[in-house]
Design a protein around this motif. Sequence first.
Motif, PDB file in Angstrom:
ATOM      1  N   LEU A 287      -3.302   1.072  15.740  1.00  0.00           N
ATOM      2  CA  LEU A 287      -4.534   1.633  16.257  1.00  0.00           C
ATOM      3  C   LEU A 287      -5.691   0.842  15.633  1.00  0.00           C
ATOM      4  O   LEU A 287      -5.469  -0.166  14.982  1.00  0.00           O
ATOM      5  N   SER A 288      -6.915   1.300  15.797  1.00  0.00           N
ATOM      6  CA  SER A 288      -8.049   0.588  15.222  1.00  0.00           C
ATOM      7  C   SER A 288      -8.286   1.025  13.781  1.00  0.00           C
ATOM      8  O   SER A 288      -7.781   2.065  13.329  1.00  0.00           O
ATOM      9  N   GLY A 289      -9.045   0.207  13.028  1.00  0.00           N
ATOM     10  CA  GLY A 289      -9.478   0.589  11.702  1.00  0.00           C
ATOM     11  C   GLY A 289      -8.393   0.701  10.659  1.00  0.00           C
ATOM     12  O   GLY A 289      -8.522   1.475   9.700  1.00  0.00           O
ATOM     13  N   GLY A 290      -7.316  -0.054  10.819  1.00  0.00           N
ATOM     14  CA  GLY A 290      -6.248  -0.005   9.827  1.00  0.00           C
ATOM     15  C   GLY A 290      -5.360   1.206   9.942  1.00  0.00           C
ATOM     16  O   GLY A 290      -4.616   1.537   9.009  1.00  0.00           O
TER      17      GLY A 290
ATOM     18  N   ILE B  31       0.826  -1.203   0.000  1.00  0.00           N
ATOM     19  CA  ILE B  31       0.000   0.000   0.000  1.00  0.00           C
ATOM     20  C   ILE B  31       0.858   1.249   0.000  1.00  0.00           C
ATOM     21  O   ILE B  31       0.608   2.196  -0.742  1.00  0.00           O
ATOM     22  N   ALA B  32       1.896   1.272   0.857  1.00  0.00           N
ATOM     23  CA  ALA B  32       2.758   2.454   0.950  1.00  0.00           C
ATOM     24  C   ALA B  32       4.088   2.060   1.558  1.00  0.00           C
ATOM     25  O   ALA B  32       4.177   1.126   2.365  1.00  0.00           O
TER      26      ALA B  32
ATOM     27  N   GLN C 231       0.804   9.583  12.459  1.00  0.00           N
ATOM     28  CA  GLN C 231      -0.329   8.666  12.345  1.00  0.00           C
ATOM     29  C   GLN C 231      -0.743   8.567  10.882  1.00  0.00           C
ATOM     30  O   GLN C 231      -0.938   9.590  10.210  1.00  0.00           O
ATOM     31  N   TYR C 232      -0.871   7.324  10.392  1.00  0.00           N
ATOM     32  CA  TYR C 232      -1.262   7.064   9.013  1.00  0.00           C
ATOM     33  C   TYR C 232      -2.571   6.287   8.979  1.00  0.00           C
ATOM     34  O   TYR C 232      -2.835   5.453   9.863  1.00  0.00           O
ATOM     35  N   ASP C 233      -3.385   6.549   7.941  1.00  0.00           N
ATOM     36  CA  ASP C 233      -4.618   5.782   7.791  1.00  0.00           C
ATOM     37  C   ASP C 233      -4.337   4.523   6.985  1.00  0.00           C
ATOM     38  O   ASP C 233      -3.198   4.236   6.609  1.00  0.00           O
ATOM     39  N   ARG C 234      -5.384   3.776   6.673  1.00  0.00           N
ATOM     40  CA  ARG C 234      -5.225   2.478   6.025  1.00  0.00           C
ATOM     41  C   ARG C 234      -4.673   2.581   4.603  1.00  0.00           C
ATOM     42  O   ARG C 234      -4.239   1.594   4.020  1.00  0.00           O
ATOM     43  N   ASP C 235      -4.697   3.782   4.033  1.00  0.00           N
ATOM     44  CA  ASP C 235      -4.150   3.983   2.692  1.00  0.00           C
ATOM     45  C   ASP C 235      -2.742   4.571   2.731  1.00  0.00           C
ATOM     46  O   ASP C 235      -2.187   4.917   1.679  1.00  0.00           O
ATOM     47  N   GLY C 236      -2.184   4.721   3.930  1.00  0.00           N
ATOM     48  CA  GLY C 236      -0.845   5.279   4.054  1.00  0.00           C
ATOM     49  C   GLY C 236      -0.816   6.782   3.988  1.00  0.00           C
ATOM     50  O   GLY C 236       0.256   7.375   3.788  1.00  0.00           O
TER      51      GLY C 236
END
Length: 289
Positions: free
Chosen positions: A128-131, A117-118, A147-152
């Motif tokens: 953390l939660s939720g990817g 993904i990245a 902090q990164y989200d599930r898409d990087g």
Amino acid sequence: MQRPEEAGPTAGATPTPWRATVVRHRRKAGDPPREPDRTEGQPLAWRDDLRIHGTQGEISCVDAAGRTRWTQRCTGIPNAAHISGGRVLVTTDSTEYTAWGHLGPALLVDLAEGTLIAELRGERGAALSGGRFLLGLEGYDVFHTWQYDRDGTLVDSWRSYGHYVIGSGVRVVETDRNLPTESRVVRLLPGGVIERGPRLTGCSVPRPVVLDDGTVLVLDAGVLRAVDRRLDATVLAELLTVEPDRAWAYTATLHRDGDLLTARIGAPHPRRQDRHTVHTWTISLHQGS
């Protein structure tokens, strides 16, 4: 609804105070203590029936039956993995010395398919939660957690770095490796805000122990401290006198087995850097006023 790692300092009941009693103290000449290496073949992380393994140049996902679900090439040597919401974050060591030492890339990978993904940069991570993930790095005027989200995608950042404790908010037992140190135990809040807790004496403390009620035990320059969810600190035991300006020369580890802690500190010889006296304490934990 607040996610568990985002809950504020008042979440839950106030922890009952902890007390500590030194049961045994031993000392002997030896190598300075360090965290044990990962056993060969042991997974970096697991979730349900999936296991994440890493060898030089490769990350793999293996199921409970021993079938390899996928492999992903990498340029480094995987050293840790964190799983959340169908994603896995893998930190690596570099096989060559670079401007960042032996830091390799951090890879965000899809857990089901193994697709990349990245590619990110960081030495220490947490799920953390939720990817979503935390990724931190210290050195060369960098002392940050991202902090990164599930898409990087980068969604937040803080000027703080150290050992991450997830639950009752995101707490960090900082390790700035500076003299004099400015390290503290802190809580990361949204928008890059930092709630500052107690100061630490040592510039690089070992991995803390987290108790079931959220209390964090920190072995800080010869002193065992308890820091609760509200960032209130208590000295549980003064184990060894360590001068603050010499704390960098001491190495330590802290481990828990049931109601017992094992604290180890390697004290350097005053004139021979290759010699250490290793102190080992067995400590009994008690909960109550």
